[in-house]
Design a protein around this motif. Sequence first.
Motif, PDB file in Angstrom:
ATOM      1  N   GLU A  41      -3.639   5.937   2.159  1.00 25.24           N
ATOM      2  CA  GLU A  41      -5.272   6.580   2.422  1.00 25.24           C
ATOM      3  C   GLU A  41      -6.322   6.087   1.366  1.00 25.24           C
ATOM      4  O   GLU A  41      -7.445   5.589   1.166  1.00 25.24           O
ATOM      5  N   ARG A  42      -5.762   6.549   0.066  1.00 23.93           N
ATOM      6  CA  ARG A  42      -6.569   6.286  -0.992  1.00 23.93           C
ATOM      7  C   ARG A  42      -6.533   5.060  -1.887  1.00 23.93           C
ATOM      8  O   ARG A  42      -6.983   4.371  -2.389  1.00 23.93           O
ATOM      9  N   CYS A  43      -5.415   4.289  -1.231  1.00 26.35           N
ATOM     10  CA  CYS A  43      -5.092   2.788  -1.480  1.00 26.35           C
ATOM     11  C   CYS A  43      -6.040   2.007  -1.023  1.00 26.35           C
ATOM     12  O   CYS A  43      -6.425   1.050  -1.002  1.00 26.35           O
ATOM     13  N   HIS A  44      -5.747   2.285   0.278  1.00 21.68           N
ATOM     14  CA  HIS A  44      -6.546   1.665   1.626  1.00 21.68           C
ATOM     15  C   HIS A  44      -8.441   1.863   0.745  1.00 21.68           C
ATOM     16  O   HIS A  44      -9.048   0.494   0.718  1.00 21.68           O
ATOM     17  N   SER A  50      -1.324  -5.156  -4.851  1.00 20.02           N
ATOM     18  CA  SER A  50       0.007  -4.706  -5.835  1.00 20.02           C
ATOM     19  C   SER A  50       0.121  -4.530  -6.980  1.00 20.02           C
ATOM     20  O   SER A  50       0.408  -3.394  -7.722  1.00 20.02           O
ATOM     21  N   HIS A  51      -1.557  -5.185  -7.360  1.00 25.39           N
ATOM     22  CA  HIS A  51      -1.378  -5.017  -9.073  1.00 25.39           C
ATOM     23  C   HIS A  51      -2.227  -3.506  -8.852  1.00 25.39           C
ATOM     24  O   HIS A  51      -1.755  -1.912  -9.311  1.00 25.39           O
ATOM     25  N   LEU A  52      -3.053  -2.604  -7.935  1.00 20.46           N
ATOM     26  CA  LEU A  52      -3.474  -1.790  -7.820  1.00 20.46           C
ATOM     27  C   LEU A  52      -3.003  -0.608  -7.169  1.00 20.46           C
ATOM     28  O   LEU A  52      -3.208   0.123  -7.900  1.00 20.46           O
ATOM     29  N   SER A  53      -2.343  -1.310  -6.406  1.00 19.40           N
ATOM     30  CA  SER A  53      -1.631  -0.267  -5.603  1.00 19.40           C
ATOM     31  C   SER A  53      -0.290   0.361  -6.608  1.00 19.40           C
ATOM     32  O   SER A  53      -0.046   1.460  -6.955  1.00 19.40           O
ATOM     33  N   ALA A  54       0.223  -0.621  -7.647  1.00 16.28           N
ATOM     34  CA  ALA A  54       0.911   0.049  -8.675  1.00 16.28           C
ATOM     35  C   ALA A  54      -0.020   0.952  -9.656  1.00 16.28           C
ATOM     36  O   ALA A  54       0.592   2.251  -9.793  1.00 16.28           O
ATOM     37  N   MET A  55      -1.282   0.221 -10.120  1.00 15.54           N
ATOM     38  CA  MET A  55      -2.175   1.688 -10.577  1.00 15.54           C
ATOM     39  C   MET A  55      -2.225   2.934 -10.471  1.00 15.54           C
ATOM     40  O   MET A  55      -2.695   3.665 -10.895  1.00 15.54           O
ATOM     41  N   LEU A  56      -2.439   2.590  -8.965  1.00 16.12           N
ATOM     42  CA  LEU A  56      -3.125   4.021  -8.319  1.00 16.12           C
ATOM     43  C   LEU A  56      -1.399   5.112  -8.344  1.00 16.12           C
ATOM     44  O   LEU A  56      -1.574   6.004  -8.370  1.00 16.12           O
ATOM     45  N   TYR A  57       0.354   4.266  -8.239  1.00 15.35           N
ATOM     46  CA  TYR A  57       1.321   5.514  -8.356  1.00 15.35           C
ATOM     47  C   TYR A  57       1.069   5.228 -10.285  1.00 15.35           C
ATOM     48  O   TYR A  57       1.232   6.728  -9.521  1.00 15.35           O
ATOM     49  N   ARG A  58       0.660   4.694 -10.755  1.00 17.41           N
ATOM     50  CA  ARG A  58       0.656   5.329 -11.955  1.00 17.41           C
ATOM     51  C   ARG A  58      -0.537   6.569 -12.260  1.00 17.41           C
ATOM     52  O   ARG A  58      -0.344   7.585 -13.294  1.00 17.41           O
ATOM     53  N   ILE A  95       1.086  -1.359   0.030  1.00 20.03           N
ATOM     54  CA  ILE A  95       0.086  -0.100  -0.018  1.00 20.03           C
ATOM     55  C   ILE A  95       1.134   1.218   0.329  1.00 20.03           C
ATOM     56  O   ILE A  95       0.612   2.299  -0.486  1.00 20.03           O
ATOM     57  N   GLU A  96       1.832   1.110   0.953  1.00 18.94           N
ATOM     58  CA  GLU A  96       3.316   2.311   0.624  1.00 18.94           C
ATOM     59  C   GLU A  96       3.318   2.537  -0.912  1.00 18.94           C
ATOM     60  O   GLU A  96       3.624   3.874  -1.159  1.00 18.94           O
ATOM     61  N   ARG A  97       3.586   1.296  -1.535  1.00 13.01           N
ATOM     62  CA  ARG A  97       3.698   2.103  -2.500  1.00 13.01           C
ATOM     63  C   ARG A  97       3.338   2.868  -3.684  1.00 13.01           C
ATOM     64  O   ARG A  97       3.981   3.530  -4.708  1.00 13.01           O
ATOM     65  N   SER A  98       2.544   3.017  -3.429  1.00 10.36           N
ATOM     66  CA  SER A  98       1.361   3.967  -4.182  1.00 10.36           C
ATOM     67  C   SER A  98       1.245   5.103  -3.828  1.00 10.36           C
ATOM     68  O   SER A  98       1.230   5.824  -5.466  1.00 10.36           O
TER      69      SER A  98
END
Length: 110
Positions: A17-20, A47-55, A10-13
């Motif tokens: 808060e938004r990732c949760h 993990s994929h959702l976290s990466a999507m949020l980062y992107r 989650i932190e990698r996102s």
Amino acid sequence: MTALEMEKIIERSGDVERCHQLLAETKEIIAQEGVSMNETQWLSLASHLSAMLYRSIHNEPIQPLDSAMFSEVSPQSIELAATVCKLLPNLHADEKYLLSIHFEAAKLNN
């Protein structure tokens, strides 16, 4: 999966808060569709959702994909992925194909 492993994902996102929130919304969406995931599948999806949020946050597109590569993925899984992708701005349209693999794999559980 430990809570610590999930928190690292989650932190990698870039937005804890938004990732949760994204994880909770996705869990609700897939439950409504009757899709259940085992712990390993959920960790991979998270993990994929976290990466999507980062992107999404950093406006980083994925490389375009050949949608024909996903011809064996059910329309239901692709539509489910598209629904989840709509939760975030700035995602490449092909993101749904990558995400759909998680839902297709989970359907094998049922």
